[in-house]
Design a protein around this motif. Structure first.
Motif, mmCIF file in Angstrom:
data_model
loop_
_atom_site.group_PDB
_atom_site.id
_atom_site.type_symbol
_atom_site.label_atom_id
_atom_site.label_comp_id
_atom_site.label_asym_id
_atom_site.label_seq_id
_atom_site.Cartn_x
_atom_site.Cartn_y
_atom_site.Cartn_z
ATOM 1 N N GLY A 26 -3.413 5.132 4.963
ATOM 2 C CA GLY A 26 -3.332 3.724 5.341
ATOM 3 C C GLY A 26 -4.669 3.056 5.589
ATOM 4 N N ALA A 27 -5.695 3.471 4.869
ATOM 5 C CA ALA A 27 -7.025 2.873 5.013
ATOM 6 C C ALA A 27 -7.460 2.283 3.672
ATOM 7 C CB ALA A 27 -8.020 3.913 5.506
ATOM 8 N N PRO A 28 -6.833 1.162 3.250
ATOM 9 C CA PRO A 28 -7.123 0.629 1.915
ATOM 10 C C PRO A 28 -8.566 0.187 1.718
ATOM 11 C CG PRO A 28 -5.771 -0.903 3.165
ATOM 12 C CD PRO A 28 -5.855 0.365 3.969
ATOM 13 N N GLU A 29 -9.212 -0.317 2.759
ATOM 14 C CA GLU A 29 -10.613 -0.741 2.597
ATOM 15 C C GLU A 29 -11.511 0.451 2.307
ATOM 16 O OE1 GLU A 29 -8.849 -1.504 5.454
ATOM 17 O OE2 GLU A 29 -8.317 -3.557 4.935
ATOM 18 N N MET A 61 -4.324 1.031 -5.827
ATOM 19 C CA MET A 61 -4.798 0.006 -4.890
ATOM 20 C C MET A 61 -4.400 -1.386 -5.373
ATOM 21 S SD MET A 61 -6.229 1.029 -2.144
ATOM 22 C CE MET A 61 -6.829 -0.568 -1.708
ATOM 23 N N ALA A 62 -4.581 -1.645 -6.647
ATOM 24 C CA ALA A 62 -4.237 -2.957 -7.197
ATOM 25 C C ALA A 62 -2.742 -3.215 -7.054
ATOM 26 C CB ALA A 62 -4.677 -3.059 -8.652
ATOM 27 N N GLY A 63 -1.927 -2.224 -7.351
ATOM 28 C CA GLY A 63 -0.487 -2.372 -7.205
ATOM 29 C C GLY A 63 -0.097 -2.615 -5.759
ATOM 30 N N HIS A 64 -0.744 -1.926 -4.859
ATOM 31 C CA HIS A 64 -0.487 -2.082 -3.426
ATOM 32 C C HIS A 64 -0.795 -3.510 -2.967
ATOM 33 C CE1 HIS A 64 -0.095 -0.799 0.733
ATOM 34 N NE2 HIS A 64 -1.270 -1.317 0.993
ATOM 35 N N GLN A 65 -1.770 -4.117 -3.617
ATOM 36 C CA GLN A 65 -2.181 -5.483 -3.268
ATOM 37 C C GLN A 65 -1.441 -6.535 -4.088
ATOM 38 O OE1 GLN A 65 -6.372 -4.979 -3.952
ATOM 39 N NE2 GLN A 65 -6.746 -4.297 -1.861
ATOM 40 N N GLU A 69 -1.032 -6.682 -12.983
ATOM 41 C CA GLU A 69 -1.711 -6.623 -14.289
ATOM 42 C C GLU A 69 -2.963 -5.768 -14.191
ATOM 43 O OE1 GLU A 69 -0.731 -7.661 -17.323
ATOM 44 O OE2 GLU A 69 1.157 -8.061 -16.292
ATOM 45 N N GLN A 70 -3.738 -5.946 -13.124
ATOM 46 C CA GLN A 70 -4.940 -5.134 -12.911
ATOM 47 C C GLN A 70 -4.552 -3.669 -12.717
ATOM 48 O OE1 GLN A 70 -7.293 -6.252 -9.511
ATOM 49 N NE2 GLN A 70 -8.754 -4.608 -9.834
ATOM 50 N N SER A 71 -3.459 -3.443 -12.012
ATOM 51 C CA SER A 71 -2.972 -2.081 -11.799
ATOM 52 C C SER A 71 -2.646 -1.409 -13.131
ATOM 53 C CB SER A 71 -1.739 -2.109 -10.899
ATOM 54 O OG SER A 71 -1.197 -0.827 -10.749
#
Length: 76
Positions: A26-29, A61-65, A69-71
């Motif tokens: 749970g530390a996406p940054e 990460m992209a999908g999580h955000q 498309e980036q994912s």
């Protein structure tokens, strides 16, 4: 033996692994920071396996955000 300590390949692998640990804790940054460290090192080392592993992390990460498309592009 394949990746001596301190080698570019060893550092790339450590950053890639750390990124996945950060993501699942749970530390996406921190995950994003480690992925950004890993990508150029994987390319420099010619480490295609860890490059693919790291790009999978970019996709996660992209999908999580919600950047689907980036994912997809990162995973492809």
């Amino acid at each position: 033996e394949r990746n001596p300590p301190g080698s570019v390949a060893a550092r790339a692998r450590a950053y890639a692994g750390g990124a996945f640990i950060a993501f699942f804790h749970g530390a996406p940054e921190e995950c994003a920071r480690l992925v950004q460290e890993s990508l150029p090192l994987c390319e420099e080392a010619g480490d295609d396996w860890n490059l693919a592993f790291t790009l999978c992390g970019v996709g996660m990460m992209a999908g999580h955000q919600g950047e689907f498309e980036q994912s997809r592009a990162a995973v492809e």
